[in-house]
Design an enzyme around this catalytic site. Structure first.
Site, PDB file in Angstrom:
ATOM      1  N   ASP A  38      -7.240   1.114   5.699  1.00 54.11           N
ATOM      2  CA  ASP A  38      -6.040   1.047   4.868  1.00 54.11           C
ATOM      3  C   ASP A  38      -5.665  -0.443   4.755  1.00 54.11           C
ATOM      4  O   ASP A  38      -6.208  -1.281   5.498  1.00 54.11           O
ATOM      5  CB  ASP A  38      -4.941   1.853   5.589  1.00 54.11           C
ATOM      6  CG  ASP A  38      -3.586   1.643   4.998  1.00 54.11           C
ATOM      7  OD1 ASP A  38      -3.454   1.801   3.778  1.00 54.11           O
ATOM      8  OD2 ASP A  38      -2.640   1.316   5.750  1.00 54.11           O
ATOM      9  N   ASP A  40      -1.979  -2.057   3.494  1.00 52.76           N
ATOM     10  CA  ASP A  40      -0.611  -2.444   3.855  1.00 52.76           C
ATOM     11  C   ASP A  40      -0.254  -1.977   5.254  1.00 52.76           C
ATOM     12  O   ASP A  40      -0.369  -0.796   5.580  1.00 52.76           O
ATOM     13  CB  ASP A  40       0.388  -1.829   2.860  1.00 52.76           C
ATOM     14  CG  ASP A  40       0.295  -2.477   1.489  1.00 52.76           C
ATOM     15  OD1 ASP A  40       0.385  -3.710   1.411  1.00 52.76           O
ATOM     16  OD2 ASP A  40       0.116  -1.744   0.506  1.00 52.76           O
TER      17      ASP A  40
HETATM   18  N1  LIG Z   1       6.578   1.339  -5.082  1.00 48.88           N
HETATM   19  C1  LIG Z   1       6.013   1.314  -3.862  1.00 48.88           C
HETATM   20  C2  LIG Z   1       5.089   2.284  -3.483  1.00 48.88           C
HETATM   21  C3  LIG Z   1       4.522   2.198  -2.217  1.00 48.88           C
HETATM   22  N2  LIG Z   1       4.876   1.220  -1.376  1.00 48.88           N
HETATM   23  C4  LIG Z   1       4.281   1.113  -0.017  1.00 48.88           C
HETATM   24  O1  LIG Z   1       2.898   0.837  -0.124  1.00 48.88           O
HETATM   25  C5  LIG Z   1       2.208   1.451   0.962  1.00 48.88           C
HETATM   26  C6  LIG Z   1       0.873   1.978   0.504  1.00 48.88           C
HETATM   27  O2  LIG Z   1      -0.174   1.147   0.706  1.00 48.88           O
HETATM   28  P1  LIG Z   1      -1.436   1.406   1.742  1.00 48.88           P
HETATM   29  O3  LIG Z   1      -2.244   0.141   1.595  1.00 48.88           O
HETATM   30  O4  LIG Z   1      -0.806   1.569   3.113  1.00 48.88           O
HETATM   31  O5  LIG Z   1      -2.181   2.616   1.300  1.00 48.88           O
HETATM   32  C7  LIG Z   1       3.057   2.645   1.394  1.00 48.88           C
HETATM   33  O6  LIG Z   1       3.084   2.765   2.789  1.00 48.88           O
HETATM   34  C8  LIG Z   1       4.420   2.387   0.757  1.00 48.88           C
HETATM   35  O7  LIG Z   1       5.431   2.237   1.729  1.00 48.88           O
HETATM   36  C9  LIG Z   1       5.785   0.264  -1.771  1.00 48.88           C
HETATM   37  O8  LIG Z   1       6.091  -0.668  -0.971  1.00 48.88           O
HETATM   38  N3  LIG Z   1       6.350   0.333  -3.016  1.00 48.88           N
END
Ligand SMILES: Nc1ccn([C@@H]2O[C@H](COP(=O)(O)O)[C@@H](O)[C@H]2O)c(=O)n1
Length: 273
Positions: A38, A40
């Site tokens: 993953d 973030d």
């Molecule tokens: N508008 C948004 C939508 C999602 N997020 C955050 O991104 C994260 C997803 O990314 P991964 O690399 O972990 O798959 C997720 O945990 C959401 O909190 C955001 O900040 N803004």
């Protein structure tokens, strides 16, 4: 056992099993291994000096490419949906449609901003984006040993790539599955490409990308890095898996069922980093 795993704050539901998986992978050799991670809050830092670090979306949301009115709307979305994302009392079934709603609304707002492709590098440069401590060692080591690294992210691919490019670790062994922006001929954002990837459909994303996993069918040993329940299915497209070691970063999801029910083999709390 490798020394890092002996840190008392690292949790393992079955240390013996972790040891067996590691031994089996070492015996099979690095040419049988692939890493699926993953992005973030897994490859990037959750916080630095007591301040939260941004996700890919946050990097853009907080930038000067976004109008003040739009920033307010994006912030309201974050304040509404993020607590739902990390709410361990709700089931995935309950959260899934709400997560789709969040991503869809946020992407619609971003598209309205007519973001320019040529300004993304500057936005990342000026942001507080930060890869996790030890990132260089991880990325460089995987590259030197020709171990494929698949970054599977529900964030924004264009931003993610820029973060790792600016950190000097976007090596040829790195492949990214994520939400990519679609720019028109003048370089303005007009849509997002393909199927939306959110935190709960990584399994479907993996199964859609059979070609990638087909190419890696000689690598049945998987190291999976994630921070949520949705990340546990990122390796579902891997052919004839022999071993999988799942390492979870607890961040602010310390009490979520993915970790407390021991779905990760190794859980690393924020305090141990
Ligand atoms: N508008 C948004 C939508 C999602 N997020 C955050 O991104 C994260 C997803 O990314 P991964 O690399 O972990 O798959 C997720 O945990 C959401 O909190 C955001 O900040 N803004």
């Amino acid at each position: 056992m490798i020394p890092e795993l002996s840190n008392p704050s690292v949790c393992m539901r079955d240390p013996q099993r972790v040891q067996e998986i590691l031994q089996s992978m070492v015996k099979a050799g690095s040419n049988t291994v692939q890493v699926i991670s993953d992005f973030d809050m897994t490859l990037t830092r959750f916080a630095y000096n007591g301040k939260r670090c941004p996700t890919c979306h946050n990097i853009l949301d907080n930038s000067n490419l976004i109008s003040n009115d739009c920033k307010i709307e994006l912030k309201e979305l974050l304040n509404t949906y993020y607590p739902i994302e990390i709410d361990s009392s709700r089931s995935i079934e309950e959260k899934l449609p709400l997560m789709v709603e969040w991503w869809t609304k946020a992407h619609e707002l971003l598209v309205q901003q007519k973001i320019r492709k040529d300004l993304l590098a500057m936005v990342v440069q000026e942001s507080d984006a930060m890869l996790r401590e030890g990132y260089k060692l991880l990325f460089d080591h995987l590259y030197e040993h020709s171990i494929p690294l698949l970054i599977f992210s529900a964030g924004i691919g264009d931003i993610l790539e820029e973060v790792i490019r600016q950190a000097g670790v976007f090596h040829p062994n790195v492949k990214v599955f994520s939400n990519y922006m679609d720019f028109d001929e003048s370089g303005e954002l007009r849509a997002f490409k393909g199927e939306l990837i959110h935190i709960y459909n990584k399994r479907e994303g993996a199964l859609l990308n059979t070609g990638h996993f087909q190419e890696l069918r000689t690598r049945p040993n998987v190291l999976l890095l994630g921070d949520s329940l949705g990340d546990l299915t990122m390796a579902d497209g891997v052919h004839d898996m022999e071993n999988i070691l799942k390492i979870g970063f607890l961040n602010d999801k310390v009490n979520t069922i993915s970790h407390s029910h021991g779905l990760y083999n190794v859980s690393i709390p924020l305090t141990s980093l």
